[in-house]
Write a protein that holds these residues in place. Structure first.
Motif, short mmCIF file in Angstrom:
data_model
loop_
_atom_site.label_atom_id
_atom_site.label_comp_id
_atom_site.label_asym_id
_atom_site.label_seq_id
_atom_site.Cartn_x
_atom_site.Cartn_y
_atom_site.Cartn_z
N PRO A 76 -22.73 -46.25 54.41
CA PRO A 76 -22.90 -45.12 55.35
C PRO A 76 -21.58 -44.78 56.05
O PRO A 76 -20.78 -45.66 56.36
CB PRO A 76 -23.93 -45.65 56.34
N LYS A 77 -21.37 -43.48 56.29
CA LYS A 77 -20.21 -43.01 57.04
C LYS A 77 -20.69 -42.43 58.38
O LYS A 77 -21.81 -41.97 58.51
CB LYS A 77 -19.45 -41.93 56.26
N LEU A 78 -19.80 -42.46 59.39
CA LEU A 78 -20.11 -41.93 60.72
C LEU A 78 -19.21 -40.75 61.03
O LEU A 78 -18.06 -40.68 60.56
CB LEU A 78 -19.92 -43.03 61.78
N ARG A 79 -19.69 -39.79 61.83
CA ARG A 79 -18.89 -38.63 62.22
C ARG A 79 -17.76 -39.04 63.17
O ARG A 79 -16.66 -38.49 63.12
CB ARG A 79 -19.76 -37.57 62.89
N THR A 80 -18.06 -39.98 64.03
CA THR A 80 -17.03 -40.49 64.94
C THR A 80 -16.94 -42.00 64.77
O THR A 80 -17.95 -42.69 64.67
CB THR A 80 -17.39 -40.18 66.40
N GLY A 81 -15.71 -42.50 64.71
CA GLY A 81 -15.52 -43.92 64.47
C GLY A 81 -15.64 -44.24 62.99
O GLY A 81 -15.63 -43.35 62.13
N SER A 82 -15.76 -45.50 62.68
CA SER A 82 -15.84 -45.93 61.29
C SER A 82 -16.79 -47.11 61.17
O SER A 82 -17.09 -47.78 62.15
CB SER A 82 -14.45 -46.32 60.77
N TYR A 83 -17.26 -47.30 59.96
CA TYR A 83 -18.14 -48.45 59.69
C TYR A 83 -17.72 -49.09 58.38
O TYR A 83 -17.47 -48.40 57.38
CB TYR A 83 -19.60 -48.01 59.60
N PHE A 84 -17.63 -50.43 58.39
CA PHE A 84 -17.36 -51.19 57.17
C PHE A 84 -18.30 -52.39 57.16
O PHE A 84 -18.42 -53.11 58.18
CB PHE A 84 -15.91 -51.67 57.14
N PRO A 85 -19.02 -52.61 56.06
CA PRO A 85 -20.01 -53.70 56.02
C PRO A 85 -19.38 -55.06 56.35
O PRO A 85 -18.34 -55.42 55.79
CB PRO A 85 -20.52 -53.66 54.58
N SER A 86 -20.03 -55.79 57.22
CA SER A 86 -19.49 -57.09 57.62
C SER A 86 -19.49 -58.09 56.48
O SER A 86 -18.62 -58.96 56.40
CB SER A 86 -20.30 -57.65 58.79
N PHE A 87 -20.47 -57.96 55.53
CA PHE A 87 -20.54 -58.95 54.47
C PHE A 87 -19.42 -58.78 53.44
O PHE A 87 -19.21 -59.67 52.60
CB PHE A 87 -21.91 -58.91 53.77
N LEU A 88 -18.69 -57.64 53.48
CA LEU A 88 -17.55 -57.48 52.59
C LEU A 88 -16.29 -58.08 53.19
O LEU A 88 -15.28 -58.23 52.50
CB LEU A 88 -17.32 -56.00 52.29
N GLU A 89 -16.35 -58.42 54.45
CA GLU A 89 -15.22 -59.09 55.08
C GLU A 89 -15.40 -60.59 54.90
O GLU A 89 -16.50 -61.11 54.96
CB GLU A 89 -15.15 -58.75 56.56
N PRO A 90 -14.32 -61.34 54.66
CA PRO A 90 -14.43 -62.77 54.37
C PRO A 90 -15.18 -63.52 55.47
O PRO A 90 -14.89 -63.39 56.64
CB PRO A 90 -12.97 -63.22 54.29
N ARG A 91 -16.15 -64.31 55.00
CA ARG A 91 -16.85 -65.26 55.86
C ARG A 91 -17.43 -64.61 57.12
O ARG A 91 -17.38 -65.17 58.20
CB ARG A 91 -15.92 -66.42 56.24
N ARG A 92 -18.00 -63.42 56.98
CA ARG A 92 -18.66 -62.78 58.13
C ARG A 92 -20.06 -62.32 57.74
O ARG A 92 -20.22 -61.54 56.80
CB ARG A 92 -17.86 -61.58 58.61
N ALA A 93 -21.04 -62.80 58.45
CA ALA A 93 -22.45 -62.41 58.29
C ALA A 93 -23.05 -62.75 56.94
O ALA A 93 -24.19 -62.41 56.67
CB ALA A 93 -22.63 -60.91 58.55
N VAL A 94 -22.30 -63.44 56.08
CA VAL A 94 -22.83 -63.77 54.76
C VAL A 94 -24.01 -64.72 54.88
O VAL A 94 -25.05 -64.54 54.23
CB VAL A 94 -21.73 -64.39 53.88
N GLU A 95 -23.88 -65.72 55.73
CA GLU A 95 -24.96 -66.69 55.85
C GLU A 95 -26.23 -66.03 56.38
O GLU A 95 -27.33 -66.36 55.95
CB GLU A 95 -24.54 -67.85 56.75
N LYS A 96 -26.09 -65.07 57.31
CA LYS A 96 -27.28 -64.38 57.81
C LYS A 96 -27.97 -63.60 56.69
O LYS A 96 -29.20 -63.57 56.60
CB LYS A 96 -26.90 -63.43 58.94
#
Length: 397
Positions: A76-96
Motif C-alpha cells: 500500500p502507498k500513502l498520499r502523505t508520508g511513506s510506508y514500508f512493510p516491517s517484515f521486509l526489514e531485517p529482523r523486524r516483526a518477523v516473529e510476530k
C-alpha cells in the motif's frame, strides 16, 4: 467469520500442495501489511473516521524472494508520508508474523509437521513440534473463556452429539468422544453452548456434560435432539426432565437394516408417509398403520416402530415452522463434519488439551459466523409459544 480467516481457509482447501507454503506466506504478508497501514492511517480500508491521519494512494508491486519461491506483494502507498512493510526489514516483526501464521494454520488444519517448512520458507530457522504447541497455547485462554462463558436466557431447543478422535494416553492410542451442544435461544439465534471430552458416551458422562451446561445457566429447554443413545436419553430425563427427539435420519437407517435389500426403497417410502402428516395425531395414526402392515412380513421392523414411535414423532408436537430443523441431528452433524475435516490432518492428538484447543477454536469460529448472520435460525413469532409455555409434553397414547 472474518474475511482474513475465510481467505486462509480457501487457500488451505484449494491450493495445490506445492504452492500452499508460498500462498500462505503471501496471505500472512498481506494481513500484516493491512494491520500496519491501518495503524499508520488511523482507520481501516474504506472507513470514514475523524481520527484518520492519512489517505491511501493505491499500491506498488514488489517481488519478495523466499525459500518457497517468489511471492508477489502489493504494498500500500500513502498520499502523505511513506510506508514500508516491517517484515521486509531485517529482523523486524518477523516473529510476530510467524506466530500469527502458525496459530491460524493450526486452527485451519495444517499439520504441525508442515510448520517447520513454513517457518523456514519465511526465512526463519525452523520450529519443532513442541515449539508449535507452545505457540498455540496462546489460543487456550480465548477457547477456555468461550467454553466456560455464562449461558444466558432461555434455550428452547438443544442438539447434542459426539464425534470420536484419536489421542495418545499413557503410551497408547485411544479414541475419545468429543461431545458438542448447540442451542437456539428465544431470539432465534444459534450458539455453540459447550464441549466436553470423555472416554465414551456412557450415561454418567452425558449426565456430567448436561449438568455442566445447567451450572453455567442453561434453562428453558423444551426439546433435546440426538441419536438413539440410551446414555443420552437417560441423562436428558435425569438432568433436564424434558422431551427427547430421536433423530429421524438415524432411525430410518436402523429400520432399513431390518428390511430386505430389494424392499428397502418401498419400506422407506411407506414410513415417510407418517412424517408427511400435518399434525401429531395424524402422524401417530399413520405410524401405527404402517407398523401393522409390516408386522406379518417384517416383525422385527414392526417391533422397532412400536418402541420408537413416541421418540421419533416427538418433534411433531412443536410448531410446524420448526419441524424441518428439529426432526434430526443434521444441524450439528454438519458441524461435526467440519471438525473431522480439520482434525483429520492432525491424525493423532498428543493429549486431550490439544483436542480442546483445536476443536474449541473451530467451535468459536463457527459461533462467530452464526453471530454475524443477519437472518435468525428461527423467527421470534414462531418461538414465542415455545418459550412462553412452561411445559410442552406429548399427548397421551
Amino acid at each position: 467469520m472474518t474475511k482474513s480467516m475465510m481467505d486462509l481457509r480457501a487457500l488451505v482447501e484449494q491450493s495445490a500442495d506445492a504452492d500452499i507454503l508460498r500462498e500462505m506466506i503471501g496471505f500472512a504478508a498481506e494481513r500484516l501489511m493491512e494491520l500496519e497501514v491501518c495503524a499508520a492511517t488511523g482507520a481501516a480500508y474504506g472507513e470514514k473516521s475523524a481520527d484518520r491521519l492519512a489517505q491511501r494512494n493505491g499500491y506498488r508491486d514488489r517481488d519478495w524472494q523466499t525459500r518457497a519461491g517468489n511471492v508477489e506483494l502489493r504494498i500500500p502507498k500513502l498520499r502523505t508520508g511513506s510506508y514500508f512493510p516491517s517484515f521486509l526489514e531485517p529482523r523486524r516483526a518477523v516473529e510476530k508474523a510467524l506466530v500469527a501464521v502458525i496459530q491460524e494454520a493450526y486452527v485451519h488444519g495444517v499439520s504441525t509437521r508442515s510448520m517447520d517448512d513454513l517457518v523456514q520458507a519465511m526465512g526463519g530457522t525452523g520450529v519443532s513440534r513442541s515449539q508449535v504447541s507452545r505457540l498455540c497455547e496462546d489460543i487456550d485462554e480465548r477457547v477456555d473463556a468461550f467454553l466456560t462463558r455464562p449461558i444466558e436466557g432461555e434455550w428452547g431447543y438443544l442438539w447434542i452429539d459426539a464425534t470420536y478422535l484419536k489421542v495418545r494416553q499413557a503410551g497408547r492410542i485411544v479414541s475419545v468422544a468429543v461431545t458438542i451442544a448447540v442451542g437456539v435461544n428465544r431470539d432465534g439465534r444459534r450458539e455453540v453452548l459447550g464441549m466436553a471430552i470423555g472416554p465414551s458416551e456412557a450415561e454418567p458422562f452425558w449426565t456430567d456434560f448436561l449438568r455442566s451446561l445447567v451450572r453455567r445457566g442453561l434453562t428453558g429447554v423444551k426439546l433435546v435432539i440426538s441419536d438413539a443413545h440410551e446414555g443420552i436419553k437417560a441423562a436428558v430425563a435425569r438432568v433436564l426432565g424434558t422431551t427427547w427427539q430421536r433423530c429421524r435420519v438415524h432411525f430410518q437407517r436402523n429400520a432399513l437394516a431390518h428390511a430386505g435389500k430389494n424392499s428397502r426403497r418401498v419400506v422407506a417410502a411407506f414410513i415417510a408417509t407418517a412424517f408427511a402428516q400435518n399434525d401429531h395425531p395424524s402422524a401417530k395414526k399413520q405410524w401405527r398403520h404402517v407398523a401393522d402392515q409390516m408386522r406379518g412380513k417384517l416383525p422385527k421392523l414392526a417391533t422397532l416402530m412400536d418402541d420408537a414411535e413416541q421418540d421419533v414423532l416427538a418433534y411433531m408436537t412443536f410448531p410446524q415452522q420448526h419441524r424441518a430443523k428439529l426432526h434430526s441431528t443434521n444441524p450439528i452433524e454438519r458441524l461435526n463434519g467440519e471438525i473431522k475435516r480439520r482434525t483429520d490432518v492432525v491424525g493423532i492428538f498428543p493429549n486431550e488439551k490439544a483436542i480442546t484447543r483445536l476443536v474449541g477454536a473451530i467451535l468459536m469460529e463457527q459461533n462467530e459466523e452464526w453471530a454475524v448472520q443477519r437472518s435468525r435460525y428461527m423467527t421470534l413469532e414462531t418461538l414465542a409459544p415455545v418459550c412462553d409455555d412452561p411445559i410442552i409434553s406429548l399427548p397421551a397414547a
